[in-house]
Design an enzyme around this catalytic site. Structure first.
Site, PDB file in Angstrom:
ATOM      1  N   ARG A 158     -26.540  -2.057 -11.900  1.00 37.48           N
ATOM      2  CA  ARG A 158     -25.888  -1.658 -10.663  1.00 37.48           C
ATOM      3  C   ARG A 158     -25.084  -0.380 -10.909  1.00 37.48           C
ATOM      4  O   ARG A 158     -24.405  -0.248 -11.941  1.00 37.48           O
ATOM      5  CB  ARG A 158     -24.915  -2.747 -10.171  1.00 37.48           C
ATOM      6  CG  ARG A 158     -25.562  -3.899  -9.445  1.00 37.48           C
ATOM      7  CD  ARG A 158     -26.127  -3.475  -8.088  1.00 37.48           C
ATOM      8  NE  ARG A 158     -26.744  -4.565  -7.361  1.00 37.48           N
ATOM      9  CZ  ARG A 158     -28.048  -4.880  -7.399  1.00 37.48           C
ATOM     10  NH1 ARG A 158     -28.883  -4.195  -8.144  1.00 37.48           N
ATOM     11  NH2 ARG A 158     -28.515  -5.866  -6.666  1.00 37.48           N
TER      12      ARG A 158
ATOM     13  N   HIS B 148     -33.866   3.426  -7.860  1.00 39.15           N
ATOM     14  CA  HIS B 148     -33.725   1.954  -7.807  1.00 39.15           C
ATOM     15  C   HIS B 148     -35.086   1.278  -7.631  1.00 39.15           C
ATOM     16  O   HIS B 148     -35.296   0.532  -6.669  1.00 39.15           O
ATOM     17  CB  HIS B 148     -32.759   1.560  -6.678  1.00 39.15           C
ATOM     18  CG  HIS B 148     -32.171   0.195  -6.862  1.00 39.15           C
ATOM     19  ND1 HIS B 148     -30.919  -0.149  -6.416  1.00 39.15           N
ATOM     20  CD2 HIS B 148     -32.662  -0.924  -7.434  1.00 39.15           C
ATOM     21  CE1 HIS B 148     -30.678  -1.416  -6.698  1.00 39.15           C
ATOM     22  NE2 HIS B 148     -31.735  -1.910  -7.334  1.00 39.15           N
TER      23      HIS B 148
ATOM     24  N   GLU C 222     -25.487   4.144  -3.342  1.00 37.89           N
ATOM     25  CA  GLU C 222     -26.887   4.416  -2.976  1.00 37.89           C
ATOM     26  C   GLU C 222     -27.043   4.370  -1.463  1.00 37.89           C
ATOM     27  O   GLU C 222     -26.382   3.546  -0.818  1.00 37.89           O
ATOM     28  CB  GLU C 222     -27.799   3.344  -3.608  1.00 37.89           C
ATOM     29  CG  GLU C 222     -27.847   3.446  -5.114  1.00 37.89           C
ATOM     30  CD  GLU C 222     -28.653   2.313  -5.746  1.00 37.89           C
ATOM     31  OE1 GLU C 222     -29.337   1.568  -5.009  1.00 37.89           O
ATOM     32  OE2 GLU C 222     -28.593   2.178  -6.975  1.00 37.89           O
TER      33      GLU C 222
HETATM   34  C1  DGY Z   1     -32.048  -6.794  -7.251  1.00 39.23           C
HETATM   35  O1  DGY Z   1     -32.894  -7.653  -7.070  1.00 39.23           O
HETATM   36  O2  DGY Z   1     -30.855  -7.067  -7.454  1.00 39.23           O
HETATM   37  C2  DGY Z   1     -32.508  -5.392  -7.181  1.00 39.23           C
HETATM   38  O3  DGY Z   1     -31.673  -4.539  -7.864  1.00 39.23           O
HETATM   39  C3  DGY Z   1     -32.648  -4.973  -5.729  1.00 39.23           C
HETATM   40  O4  DGY Z   1     -31.395  -4.950  -5.117  1.00 39.23           O
END
Ligand code: DGY
Length: 323
Positions: A242, A289, A271
């Site tokens: 994250r 991402h 983001e």
């Molecule tokens: C998750 O599954 O947490 C991915 O990063 C998509 O948000």
């Protein structure tokens, strides 16, 4: 065929086709086929008639939003393993069931951790930019030399499913695995990885740090100036977890000063508004991402959400329940 007795689900993002098909087979649904950001009014209108919410990480479900949910909404499932966008305590207080999508994206995200690691270590951004700009004048022995992985040390922060899958891959590249985790793993899960109960002992000895821990109150801005200073000069930071884990201002400073060799980032703070200074750098290998972005994984994530909804509406515990 859909009947009016089926539970109604508000879906806030476009879903993969196979997931949409199964959803429409078993539920009435308000879809977001165009994948537009829903306005507050659209969200409120959908919520007012929904029995369940099928969401993703782009909307924050904080205490205020959750406590304002009408009684008709009984369950929220998120198309993500991460759940930092949902206040689980507030959901619990509200009596709302919440489910996510663990396990199914582990391997896909670990692949992207390796891509980020290799992209950063082997100067992929500079190499591609040189080619794309037509600036390559031919091979020479000192051109674009990067960091070789064999014999280097990788420090993984967060040795859950994704951390362990990254370690499995990294061993194949000849990396020695170190890790920091709240708890030490048993010997079988460790597979010879070296445990550090404190980051302070791991950061100065590893060449690459890879983040695979969730964003929580404790881990937000974990990677700040102090953390980065403790990393070895010439080392690499990889983040596929994250964006909130990293203070991007401090990361930029560590790259600008040359203290870090490079960074490999699949996730960013705020983001999709990525700091342009980060992505402009030749020493930042960046991706938008895409950790879980394979057909199989995205279908499997959607099916986890549907399995959660099915279980709830059939009176069973959620198979992937958080609350
Ligand atoms: C998750 O599954 O947490 C991915 O990063 C998509 O948000």
């Amino acid at each position: 065929m859909a009947t009016s007795k089926q539970p109604r689900i508000l879906v806030t993002r476009r879903l993969p086709e196979a997931v949409t098909e199964r959803l429409l087979r078993d539920y009435d649904a308000d879809l977001n086929a165009d994948d537009r950001p829903l306005s507050d009014a659209e969200l409120a209108a959908g919520i007012a008639r929904a029995d369940g919410l099928f969401v993703a990480s782009n909307i924050k479900w904080d205490a205020e939003r959750l406590s304002a949910l009408p009684d008709n909404v009984k369950i929220l499932v998120t198309f993500s393993v991460g759940h930092d966008h949902i206040d689980l305590d507030a959901a619990r207080r509200r009596g709302l069931k919440v489910g996510n999508t663990p396990d199914v994206l582990t391997e896909a995200v670990a692949d992207i951790a390796m891509l980020c690691l290799l992209g950063a270590a082997r100067r992929a951004v500079e190499s591609q930019r040189m080619l794309h700009r037509g600036e390559w004048e031919g091979w020479h022995s000192t051109q674009l030399v990067g960091m070789e992985l064999t014999g280097r040390k990788l420090g993984i922060v967060g040795m859950g499913r994704i951390g362990r899958a990254t370690a499995r891959r990294a061993r194949g590249f000849g990396l020695e695995i170190h890790y920091h985790n709240r708890q030490r793993l048993d010997a079988e899960a460790e597979q010879g990885a070296i445990y550090h109960d404190r980051l302070e002992t791991m950061l100065p000895v590893v060449d690459i740090v890879s983040l695979s821990c969730p964003a929580t109150a404790e881990t937000t801005r974990l990677v700040d100036a102090t953390f980065l200073r403790a990393m070895r000069p010439g080392s690499i930071l990889v983040n596929t977890a994250r964006g909130a884990l990293v203070d991007e201002h401090d990361l930029l400073a560590a790259l600008e000063s040359g203290h870090l060799f490079a960074a490999g980032l699949d996730v960013f703070d705020n983001e999709p508004h990525v700091n342009p200074k980060l992505v402009a750098r030749d020493d930042v290998f960046s991706l938008p991402h895409i950790g879980s972005a394979t057909v199989n994984t995205r279908n499997a994530m959607g099916f986890c959400c549907l399995d959660n909804l099915d279980a709830f509406f059939q009176g069973r515990p959620l198979p992937f329940g958080l609350v």
